[in-house]
Design an enzyme around this catalytic site. Structure first.
Site, PDB file in Angstrom:
ATOM      1  CE  LYS A 205      -4.378   1.316   1.993  1.00 37.02           C
ATOM      2  NZ  LYS A 205      -5.009   1.288   0.704  1.00 37.02           N
TER       3      LYS A 205
ATOM      4  N   GLY B  92       6.476   0.795   5.773  1.00 39.90           N
ATOM      5  CA  GLY B  92       7.374  -0.124   5.062  1.00 39.90           C
ATOM      6  C   GLY B  92       7.427   0.153   3.568  1.00 39.90           C
ATOM      7  CB  CYS B  93       4.763   0.674   1.073  1.00 37.47           C
ATOM      8  SG  CYS B  93       3.973  -0.932   1.340  1.00 37.47           S
ATOM      9  CB  THR B  94       6.952   5.319   2.806  1.00 36.62           C
ATOM     10  OG1 THR B  94       5.544   5.494   2.611  1.00 36.62           O
ATOM     11  CG2 THR B  94       7.669   6.648   2.609  1.00 36.62           C
TER      12      THR B  94
ATOM     13  CB  ALA C 264       8.662   3.818  -2.517  1.00 35.10           C
TER      14      ALA C 264
END
Length: 154
Positions: A39, A44-46, A49
């Protein structure tokens, strides 16, 4: 469906941030780092990325294209990309067809509750469209370096 190392990467065409479309087969001729994440704009995704964003010059030297995939909408991708100044396309897989092709739509468990979600996974695809390395259940810390090393070894 499951993707295997040494086999052709399943092709797809899907919308990306900025109202564009990305067709995987059109990236042939250079390696592709295709990473799936749960998401936009979550911790974690940030981190993942931003790790790929910061390493993009190294990947560019190796002539590789980074592509992120999640089930978020194009509008959400646009906001995420702008907020963190991401320098690679984010594919919107709202219907989950790409996740299904790559085997990243899996049953997960949190505090005993079962639900379906995206397996944080990365696929290293060579210039001929063949999957050379797969990472499933990725731990964000150190992952970008692992991918870079595998890319250098191609």
């Amino acid at each position: 469906m499951s993707v295997e190392e040494g086999k052709k990467a399943p092709d797809f065409s899907a919308p990306t941030d900025g109202g564009k479309k990305l067709k995987l087969s059109e990236l042939r001729g250079k390696p592709v780092v295709l990473y799936f994440y749960p998401k936009d704009d979550t911790p974690g995704c940030t981190t993942e990325a931003c790790g790929f964003r910061d390493a993009a010059p190294d990947f560019k030297k190796l002539k590789a294209q980074i592509v992120g995939v999640s089930k978020d909408s194009v509008a959400r991708h646009d906001k995420f990309k702008a907020k963190y100044d991401l320098n690679f396309p984010l594919v919107s897989d709202e219907d989950g067809k790409i996740c299904e092709k790559y085997g990243t739509w899996i049953e997960k468990s949190l505090y005993g509750r079962k639900y379906m979600g995206i397996d944080r996974a990365t696929f290293l695809i060579d210039k001929d469209g063949v999957v050379r390395k797969i990472w499933h259940k990725v731990k964000v810390k150190g992952h970008v370096d692992e991918v870079r090393e595998a890319l250098e070894a191609l």
